[in-house]
Design an enzyme around this catalytic site. Structure first.
Site, PDB file in Angstrom:
ATOM      1  N   TYR A 126      12.720  31.904   9.822  1.00  0.00           N
ATOM      2  CA  TYR A 126      13.644  31.037   9.083  1.00  0.00           C
ATOM      3  C   TYR A 126      14.916  30.788   9.900  1.00  0.00           C
ATOM      4  CZ  TYR A 126      11.511  30.589   4.408  1.00  0.00           C
ATOM      5  OH  TYR A 126      10.730  30.241   3.340  1.00  0.00           O
TER       6      TYR A 126
ATOM      7  N   GLU B 249      12.621  37.017  -2.189  1.00  0.00           N
ATOM      8  CA  GLU B 249      13.279  37.893  -1.225  1.00  0.00           C
ATOM      9  C   GLU B 249      14.556  38.476  -1.801  1.00  0.00           C
ATOM     10  OE1 GLU B 249      14.909  37.833   3.404  1.00  0.00           O
ATOM     11  OE2 GLU B 249      14.664  35.955   2.314  1.00  0.00           O
TER      12      GLU B 249
END
Length: 387
Positions: free
Chosen positions: A129, A245
């Site tokens: 990411y 997350e």
């Protein structure tokens, strides 16, 4: 709202506690207890295979994909007991991050190909990411993926890639339309780490350990069949994944374990001829963080209760992330204070010195990754106050 556990839930907790006591290998438990990560990849894989053999490989997955189908309360109790017993983590990148995305947005072929290998521990996943200059502002990412027949050609760089040196696969956000608005030109790709053109460069952390990497992509060819969801619609997958997350980062089980260790360390440390635990100022600081942890646990249980009534969590995920990371950081700060001058040794006798000092330095990152806590406060303001 009754937040007490039912007799059935308490019996389930006892079942988990007994299973972990009987099946967690002593050598793995010892390394986790000491903070020894010299065999972390092997330990995580072994524990995953033990759990999978018992049918507990994915306690957060629905039964249709090979999970236990447990409700959130049982998942919570399972993770609390595993942490208390010094079991290694179950790798979140596969089980808790990319797997839910594949379940929600993947094709049946992708689900059949990837999910069983996550479940049995044969595939280790990592995350692609963040980039240099694109961390909390993730939508500004620049890694490109250009269509070339049946493949995408990926070029760019990812940063702060955790444990990628052990990974078989990486899930990546890539820009497939450079002319679209930032969030609208991003796609979600699954990339085999053995593909030619991928290079890892270690990033040494403050404590000298090798946990994160920079990942470079140089004309990496990725089959179009590895695109999850629609092209240029990867931001939807990204937001879905980040919600999982951030809730997981709350780390209540780890905080409870470390709080118990802090209390023991304070009882054993001697200051001015008496145990540090008897110092009223230090005792008050332990009591304060214990109360905050209990409040966080109650908040987590409230979220679980709401989800049981089919209410999707909103700003609660950000709240859990903020408070969970701050509390665990504060506990590790108090552990180092309890060590006093011994903390300067770092490699001191026993397990407390290297573990406490190593955790203190390593966990400074908690309030940054998964979206910094400052960003989480902005999210809460936008969702609650509609600013």
């Amino acid at each position: 709202m009754d937040l007490n556990f039912s007799p059935e839930e308490l019996a389930f907790r006892d079942e988990v506690r007994a299973f972990v006591a009987a099946h967690l290998p002593d050598d793995i438990q010892g390394r986790v207890r000491r903070g020894d990560e010299s065999q972390v990849a092997d330990d995580i894989r072994r524990w995953q295979k033990i759990l999978h053999a018992h049918g507990w490989g994915a306690v957060m997955w629905p039964r249709e994909f090979g999970g236990t189908g447990w409700d959130k309360t049982r998942q919570f109790l399972f993770e609390i007991e595993c942490a208390a017993a010094d079991a290694p983590i179950q790798l979140p990148f596969g089980l808790k991050m990319v797997a839910p995305v594949i379940m929600r947005y993947g094709t049946p072929e992708q689900q059949q190909r990837f999910l069983p290998r996550i479940l049995d521990g044969s595939h280790w996943w990592c995350q692609g990411y963040s980039e240099p200059g694109s961390g909390s502002d993730l939508a500004s990412l620049k890694t490109r993926a250009e269509r070339d027949g049946d493949h995408y050609v990926v070029n760019g760089q990812k940063a702060w890639n955790t444990l990628g040196q052990h990974a078989d696969w990486i899930f990546c956000l890539v820009r497939t339309d450079p002319d679209a608005k930032p969030q609208r030109g991003i796609s979600f790709l699954l990339i085999d780490m053995r593909t030619p053109g991928i290079r890892l460069q270690p990033t040494r952390l403050l404590d000298g350990t090798y946990e994160v990497n920079e990942v470079f992509f140089d004309n990496v060819r990725v089959p179009v069949g590895n695109l999850v969801g629609e092209e240029n619609a990867g931001w939807t997958c990204a937001k879905f994944l980040l919600g999982h997350e951030r809730t997981n980062i709350a780390g209540i089980g780890a905080s409870r374990r470390e709080l118990a260790r802090l209390r023991r360390m304070a009882a054993e440390a001697v200051r001015d001829g008496r145990p540090l635990a008897e110092d009223p100022v230090f005792a008050a600081r332990i009591a304060q963080v214990a109360l905050e942890l209990r409040a966080l646990e109650v908040t987590n249980l409230r979220v679980i209760f709401a989800e049981a009534r089919q209410q999707a969590p909103g700003p609660e995920a950000s709240m859990l992330k903020i408070r969970g990371t701050e509390i665990l950081q504060r506990i590790t700060e108090l552990q180092v204070e309890a060590l006093g001058a011994r903390a300067l040794e770092y490699e001191g006798d026993g397990e407390d010195v290297p573990r406490a000092v190593g955790q203190y330095m390593n966990l400074r990152k908690l309030s940054i990754y998964g979206g910094s806590n400052e960003i989480q406060r902005n999210i809460i303001a936008q969702m609650v106050l509609q600013l």
